[in-house]
Design an enzyme around this catalytic site. Structure first.
Site: not given
Ligand code: FAD
Length: 281
Positions: A12, A14, A105, A212, A262
């Protein structure tokens, strides 16, 4: 790697939605070129708080019209449940069945974190409100998320997303192959066996990559950082070394059983296409 070898390979690409009409025109040329490689899908990023919602959806619909599956990203940070439900309903009404669910973020200066704190809560909410309509991809971090309290906590956070109903995962990019293999071992030990597709960042420019990587917690190995740095603005040498390093990394991933790749294309077709050709895909 046994859990990963049983999955079919998925490739895929991005993309991110550009702000200008000119950027959009260039993006069309990029996906038309990349489409010739026959990826399984494109994914289109989403600005936290919904800032790119229209542009994300616009690009996804155009790609689908051109004949390839496309998945919009959706993030929960800074949004209410009602906003997220409205976005999911909009995606559904447009026939979208594949999404990438993230926390996102917060842009600096944003006051409200929103109603769902973590991506696991978003996945749970999507399943509660939309059942099995969407194929959900989530993010994971072989070198661990920079805000995680510990490596172990981050693994548990990933498992929570899987338990909430994720179908597959895309990793943050990395340059240390062993980090991915160890991560898969750790996932298998927790009983997590869904496809975990390595995220691949082609190397085009050192200063941007360093910025980054520092922000997202992807380590550039010292030898690679120093070599790239030493090329200064000699773009041809940076790209040439980058192509060698990334092609080797992809080759190692696939030969050891990773379920596809990806590519973070950065809206450029050139490097991704060259890596693809070198891999003989
Ligand atoms: P989560 O899985 O919620 O994790 C975030 C943090 O919280 C981690 O440190 C985790 O350990 C911690 N955590 C999770 N659950 C708990 C809990 N219950 N208690 C305590 N701590 C917890 N960002 C964008 O804004 N837009 C995008 O389109 C985008 N696309 C992305 C695509 C990919 C493939 C990747 C890898 C990243 C992308 N990002 C994007 C960046 C992403 O949003 C950031 O990395 C963000 O900081 C974390 O997102 P997450 O979904 O992994 O969060």
């Amino acid at each position: 790697m046994e859990s990963q070898k049983k999955h079919p390979r998925t490739f895929s690409f991005e993309l991110f939605p550009p702000k200008t009409a000119e950027g959009m025109e260039k993006l069309r040329a990029t996906w038309k070129q990349l489409m010739q490689l026959k990826p399984k899908f494109f994914s289109v990023t989403y600005g936290a708080g919904g800032s790119t919602q229209d542009r994300t959806l616009g690009a996804v619909l155009e790609i689908q019209k051109d004949g390839c599956d496309a998945a919009p990203h959706i993030s929960c940070i800074g949004s209410s449940r009602a906003d997220i439900k409205a976005t999911l309903d909009l995606y559904k009404s447009k026939g979208i069945r594949h999404i990438v669910a993230l926390r996102g973020d917060l842009p600096s200066g944003t006051a409200s974190a929103g109603e769902l704190r973590y991506a696991s809560e978003l996945v749970e909410f999507i399943r509660q409100t939309s059942g099995d309509h969407f194929h959900i991809e989530v993010a994971c971090y072989p070198e661990f998320h920079p805000q995680a309290r510990s490596a172990h906590d981050d693994l548990k956070a990933f498992k929570r997303k899987v338990d909430a109903g994720a179908n597959a995962a895309l990793t943050q990019y990395f340059f240390n192959a062993d980090a991915y293999f160890r991560f898969i071992d750790d996932c298998e030990a927790m009983g997590v066996t869904l496809p975990i597709v390595p995220g691949i960042m082609p190397i085009a420019n050192f200063s941007q990559l360093a910025r980054f990587s520092d922000a997202c917690g992807a380590e550039i190995p010292r030898w690679l950082r120093l070599k790239l740095q030493s090329y200064s603005d000699d773009t041809a040498s940076i790209r040439s070394l980058g192509l060698d390093v990334i092609t080797d990394l992809c080759d190692r991933m696939l030969s050891q059983g990773a379920p596809g790749l990806h590519f973070y294309t950065m809206n450029q077709a050139g490097l991704t296409s060259t890596i693809w050709q070198r891999l003989g895909l």
